[in-house]
Design a protein around this motif. Structure first.
Motif, PDB file in Angstrom:
ATOM      1  N   ALA A 193       0.810  -1.216   0.000  1.00  0.00           N
ATOM      2  CA  ALA A 193       0.000   0.000   0.000  1.00  0.00           C
ATOM      3  C   ALA A 193       0.846   1.270   0.000  1.00  0.00           C
ATOM      4  CB  ALA A 193      -0.930   0.000   1.224  1.00  0.00           C
ATOM      5  N   MET A 194       2.138   1.173  -0.328  1.00  0.00           N
ATOM      6  CA  MET A 194       2.969   2.370  -0.326  1.00  0.00           C
ATOM      7  C   MET A 194       2.648   3.240  -1.533  1.00  0.00           C
ATOM      8  SD  MET A 194       7.138   2.926  -0.204  1.00  0.00           S
ATOM      9  CE  MET A 194       7.294   2.341   1.476  1.00  0.00           C
ATOM     10  N   ALA A 195       2.317   4.486  -1.271  1.00  0.00           N
ATOM     11  CA  ALA A 195       2.012   5.432  -2.341  1.00  0.00           C
ATOM     12  C   ALA A 195       3.290   5.781  -3.099  1.00  0.00           C
ATOM     13  CB  ALA A 195       1.382   6.694  -1.764  1.00  0.00           C
ATOM     14  N   TYR A 196       3.120   6.193  -4.340  1.00  0.00           N
ATOM     15  CA  TYR A 196       4.275   6.512  -5.183  1.00  0.00           C
ATOM     16  C   TYR A 196       5.133   7.609  -4.572  1.00  0.00           C
ATOM     17  CZ  TYR A 196       6.913   8.059  -9.305  1.00  0.00           C
ATOM     18  OH  TYR A 196       7.910   8.431 -10.180  1.00  0.00           O
ATOM     19  N   ASP A 197       4.515   8.650  -4.046  1.00  0.00           N
ATOM     20  CA  ASP A 197       5.281   9.740  -3.444  1.00  0.00           C
ATOM     21  C   ASP A 197       6.112   9.256  -2.260  1.00  0.00           C
ATOM     22  OD1 ASP A 197       4.349  11.499  -5.317  1.00  0.00           O
ATOM     23  OD2 ASP A 197       2.834  12.416  -4.014  1.00  0.00           O
ATOM     24  N   ASP A 198       5.546   8.347  -1.453  1.00  0.00           N
ATOM     25  CA  ASP A 198       6.302   7.790  -0.335  1.00  0.00           C
ATOM     26  C   ASP A 198       7.475   6.960  -0.845  1.00  0.00           C
ATOM     27  OD1 ASP A 198       4.734   8.953   1.567  1.00  0.00           O
ATOM     28  OD2 ASP A 198       3.635   7.137   2.119  1.00  0.00           O
ATOM     29  N   TRP A 199       7.235   6.165  -1.880  1.00  0.00           N
ATOM     30  CA  TRP A 199       8.302   5.328  -2.445  1.00  0.00           C
ATOM     31  C   TRP A 199       9.434   6.191  -2.989  1.00  0.00           C
ATOM     32  CZ3 TRP A 199      10.418   4.824  -7.336  1.00  0.00           C
ATOM     33  CH2 TRP A 199      11.205   3.687  -7.568  1.00  0.00           C
ATOM     34  N   LEU A 200       9.076   7.266  -3.676  1.00  0.00           N
ATOM     35  CA  LEU A 200      10.102   8.168  -4.201  1.00  0.00           C
ATOM     36  C   LEU A 200      11.004   8.684  -3.086  1.00  0.00           C
ATOM     37  CD1 LEU A 200       8.329  10.481  -6.824  1.00  0.00           C
ATOM     38  CD2 LEU A 200      10.174   8.848  -7.256  1.00  0.00           C
ATOM     39  N   LEU A 201      10.396   9.114  -2.002  1.00  0.00           N
ATOM     40  CA  LEU A 201      11.151   9.736  -0.926  1.00  0.00           C
ATOM     41  C   LEU A 201      11.924   8.728  -0.095  1.00  0.00           C
ATOM     42  CD1 LEU A 201      11.830  12.377   0.509  1.00  0.00           C
ATOM     43  CD2 LEU A 201       9.778  12.076   1.909  1.00  0.00           C
ATOM     44  N   HIS A 202      11.299   7.588   0.209  1.00  0.00           N
ATOM     45  CA  HIS A 202      11.892   6.686   1.187  1.00  0.00           C
ATOM     46  C   HIS A 202      12.608   5.485   0.576  1.00  0.00           C
ATOM     47  CE1 HIS A 202       8.678   8.889   3.336  1.00  0.00           C
ATOM     48  NE2 HIS A 202       9.725   9.133   4.102  1.00  0.00           N
ATOM     49  N   THR A 203      12.486   5.298  -0.727  1.00  0.00           N
ATOM     50  CA  THR A 203      13.253   4.252  -1.410  1.00  0.00           C
ATOM     51  C   THR A 203      14.168   4.876  -2.447  1.00  0.00           C
ATOM     52  OG1 THR A 203      11.527   2.584  -1.059  1.00  0.00           O
ATOM     53  CG2 THR A 203      13.120   2.156  -2.802  1.00  0.00           C
ATOM     54  N   TRP A 204      13.589   5.476  -3.451  1.00  0.00           N
ATOM     55  CA  TRP A 204      14.357   6.006  -4.574  1.00  0.00           C
ATOM     56  C   TRP A 204      15.367   7.069  -4.154  1.00  0.00           C
ATOM     57  CZ3 TRP A 204      15.056   4.243  -9.289  1.00  0.00           C
ATOM     58  CH2 TRP A 204      15.504   5.085 -10.311  1.00  0.00           C
ATOM     59  N   GLU A 205      14.973   7.954  -3.249  1.00  0.00           N
ATOM     60  CA  GLU A 205      15.839   9.058  -2.840  1.00  0.00           C
ATOM     61  C   GLU A 205      16.591   8.793  -1.538  1.00  0.00           C
ATOM     62  OE1 GLU A 205      13.344  12.501  -2.761  1.00  0.00           O
ATOM     63  OE2 GLU A 205      12.875  12.400  -4.899  1.00  0.00           O
ATOM     64  N   HIS A 206      16.488   7.584  -0.997  1.00  0.00           N
ATOM     65  CA  HIS A 206      17.185   7.264   0.243  1.00  0.00           C
ATOM     66  C   HIS A 206      18.695   7.405   0.029  1.00  0.00           C
ATOM     67  CE1 HIS A 206      18.644   5.134   3.762  1.00  0.00           C
ATOM     68  NE2 HIS A 206      17.421   5.128   4.242  1.00  0.00           N
ATOM     69  N   PRO A 207      19.421   7.979   0.993  1.00  0.00           N
ATOM     70  CA  PRO A 207      20.867   8.183   0.816  1.00  0.00           C
ATOM     71  C   PRO A 207      21.657   6.910   0.539  1.00  0.00           C
ATOM     72  CG  PRO A 207      20.071   9.428   2.706  1.00  0.00           C
ATOM     73  CD  PRO A 207      18.933   8.562   2.258  1.00  0.00           C
ATOM     74  N   HIS A 208      21.145   5.757   0.935  1.00  0.00           N
ATOM     75  CA  HIS A 208      21.884   4.513   0.716  1.00  0.00           C
ATOM     76  C   HIS A 208      21.716   3.960  -0.700  1.00  0.00           C
ATOM     77  CE1 HIS A 208      21.751   3.504   5.317  1.00  0.00           C
ATOM     78  NE2 HIS A 208      22.571   4.503   5.030  1.00  0.00           N
ATOM     79  N   ILE A 209      20.657   4.320  -1.391  1.00  0.00           N
ATOM     80  CA  ILE A 209      20.400   3.751  -2.713  1.00  0.00           C
ATOM     81  C   ILE A 209      21.410   4.299  -3.720  1.00  0.00           C
ATOM     82  CG2 ILE A 209      18.753   3.598  -4.618  1.00  0.00           C
ATOM     83  CD1 ILE A 209      18.072   1.836  -2.221  1.00  0.00           C
ATOM     84  N   ASP A 210      22.002   3.387  -4.474  1.00  0.00           N
ATOM     85  CA  ASP A 210      22.977   3.752  -5.500  1.00  0.00           C
ATOM     86  C   ASP A 210      22.381   3.400  -6.867  1.00  0.00           C
ATOM     87  OD1 ASP A 210      25.183   3.703  -7.363  1.00  0.00           O
ATOM     88  OD2 ASP A 210      26.530   3.694  -5.636  1.00  0.00           O
ATOM     89  N   LEU A 211      21.981   4.427  -7.598  1.00  0.00           N
ATOM     90  CA  LEU A 211      21.320   4.198  -8.880  1.00  0.00           C
ATOM     91  C   LEU A 211      22.275   3.648  -9.926  1.00  0.00           C
ATOM     92  CD1 LEU A 211      18.959   7.310  -9.130  1.00  0.00           C
ATOM     93  CD2 LEU A 211      18.491   5.041  -8.176  1.00  0.00           C
ATOM     94  N   ASP A 212      23.544   3.978  -9.815  1.00  0.00           N
ATOM     95  CA  ASP A 212      24.514   3.470 -10.789  1.00  0.00           C
ATOM     96  C   ASP A 212      24.776   1.981 -10.599  1.00  0.00           C
ATOM     97  OD1 ASP A 212      24.920   5.906 -12.145  1.00  0.00           O
ATOM     98  OD2 ASP A 212      26.327   6.570 -10.601  1.00  0.00           O
ATOM     99  N   LEU A 213      24.647   1.487  -9.375  1.00  0.00           N
ATOM    100  CA  LEU A 213      24.846   0.067  -9.110  1.00  0.00           C
ATOM    101  C   LEU A 213      23.553  -0.734  -9.217  1.00  0.00           C
ATOM    102  CD1 LEU A 213      27.359   0.148  -6.108  1.00  0.00           C
ATOM    103  CD2 LEU A 213      27.801   0.257  -8.571  1.00  0.00           C
ATOM    104  N   THR A 214      22.418  -0.047  -9.208  1.00  0.00           N
ATOM    105  CA  THR A 214      21.124  -0.707  -9.409  1.00  0.00           C
ATOM    106  C   THR A 214      21.013  -1.165 -10.860  1.00  0.00           C
ATOM    107  OG1 THR A 214      20.024   0.544  -7.655  1.00  0.00           O
ATOM    108  CG2 THR A 214      18.625  -0.313  -9.424  1.00  0.00           C
ATOM    109  N   SER A 215      20.516  -2.383 -11.048  1.00  0.00           N
ATOM    110  CA  SER A 215      20.357  -2.946 -12.396  1.00  0.00           C
ATOM    111  C   SER A 215      18.888  -3.215 -12.685  1.00  0.00           C
ATOM    112  CB  SER A 215      21.131  -4.255 -12.544  1.00  0.00           C
ATOM    113  OG  SER A 215      22.519  -4.014 -12.540  1.00  0.00           O
ATOM    114  N   VAL A 216      18.491  -2.939 -13.905  1.00  0.00           N
ATOM    115  CA  VAL A 216      17.112  -3.159 -14.349  1.00  0.00           C
ATOM    116  C   VAL A 216      17.148  -3.888 -15.687  1.00  0.00           C
ATOM    117  CG1 VAL A 216      14.903  -2.084 -14.915  1.00  0.00           C
ATOM    118  CG2 VAL A 216      16.401  -1.015 -13.212  1.00  0.00           C
ATOM    119  N   VAL A 217      16.352  -4.944 -15.784  1.00  0.00           N
ATOM    120  CA  VAL A 217      16.239  -5.707 -17.033  1.00  0.00           C
ATOM    121  C   VAL A 217      14.877  -5.415 -17.653  1.00  0.00           C
ATOM    122  CG1 VAL A 217      16.199  -7.997 -18.078  1.00  0.00           C
ATOM    123  CG2 VAL A 217      17.731  -7.531 -16.165  1.00  0.00           C
TER     124      VAL A 217
END
Length: 309
Positions: A193-217
């Motif tokens: 039930a996590m809203a998109y805005d919450d996900w953006l702030l608390h997952t996508w923008e979390h200081p620990h997340i590294d977008l360059d090391l994240t992989s997407v297929v």
């Protein structure tokens, strides 16, 4: 020994990070991450971080929060963490009481906690009325010695490999993939039930997340699998989530995503990688074992019904 339990202050961030690294070394902990989680917590989470202070030093902490993204309301979580040299003196009890009082006042009806599989810790949970439910396994991979599989010389038709940074302009497709995979994870609580805005702030923008090391297929332009990567900036890598959407399972795409992520992490200077899985998540445990991950620690999930007047 007299200690004080109080609310977290921004100046405590480093002390709490040091505490977590000492107590649960398989979890990423940085002052930036802790301060971020507290300062950006949504109102519905009712998050409070309590610390136990003795002679000006933080010797314990507990983060109490409502599981606001769960599909069933009224659930909450709090796990006291106490430095080994200060256990058995009432610190954990005082922290847990403060957390429970706060969560019950916030409307919690079921309280969850983790108990590390170490002497005395499960017994502490059981003395406080918690009952054991599920087991989790924490795994470690030595990236300096790991024989990581090579990436395929050519990808199947329609399959492409991306980094998380490729989705910075529009991360919503990755949010949808994360929500689908998370909903299928085994566990006591279904979080869908996590809203998109919450996900953006608390997952996508979390200081620990590294977008360059994240992989997407992607397959024919649609996200099929991903490996969300986190780091602590100190050569430690952690899998924040790895999974495949339902329509694409059974094709090795999560393995492909994680292979690319781990190889980039090693090239970036990461020396060890951690992940965790529910003990019933046999497919993901098998994937991680094939990469060379080995057991590092275990923990039990505990739960009790909240006591009310």
């Amino acid at each position: 020994m007299t200690f004080t339990v109080r609310d977290f202050r921004p100046a405590d961030a480093k002390a709490v990070a040091d505490l977590r690294r000492a107590v649960v070394p398989y979890r990423l902990a940085t002052p930036q991450g802790i301060a971020w989680e507290v300062s950006t917590a949504p109102a519905a989470q009712c998050l409070r971080l309590f610390v136990a202070e003795l002679d000006g030093r933080v010797v314990g902490a507990v983060q109490a929060s409502v599981l606001h993204d769960a599909d069933v309301p009224g659930q909450a979580a709090a796990t006291p963490e106490v430095r080994p040299g200060h256990r058995g003196r009432g610190v954990g009890h005082a922290l847990l009481m403060a957390a429970e009082e706060h969560l019950v006042a916030a409307g919690a009806e079921r309280l969850f906690a983790w108990a590390v599989d170490e002497p005395g810790v499960p017994a502490f949970a059981e003395r406080h009325g918690y009952r054991r439910t599920r087991r989790a396994r924490y795994l470690r991979l030595d990236l300096t010695a790991a024989a990581l599989p090579p990436l395929p010389a050519a990808l199947p038709s329609g399959v492409r490999l991306h980094t998380g940074a490729d989705f910075e302009a529009d991360p919503h497709p990755l949010y949808a993939a994360d929500a689908e995979v998370t909903a299928d994870e085994p566990g006591d609580v279904t979080c869908d039930a996590m809203a998109y805005d919450d996900w953006l702030l608390h997952t996508w923008e979390h200081p620990h997340i590294d977008l360059d090391l994240t992989s997407v297929v992607t397959v024919d332009g649609e996200i099929a699998a991903f490996a969300l990567a986190a780091t602590d900036g100190r050569a430690r890598y952690s899998s924040a989530m790895t999974g495949t959407r339902r329509a694409f399972r059974g094709r090795g795409l999560a393995r492909l995503a994680k292979t690319a992520s781990l190889r980039r992490a090693r090239d970036a200077g990461c020396t060890e990688a951690f992940t965790h899985n529910d003990a019933d998540n046999v497919p993901m445990l098998a994937v991680n074992h094939a990469f060379g991950y080995r057991p590092f620690a275990g923990a039990w999930r505990y739960v009790r019904e909240a006591a009310r007047d």
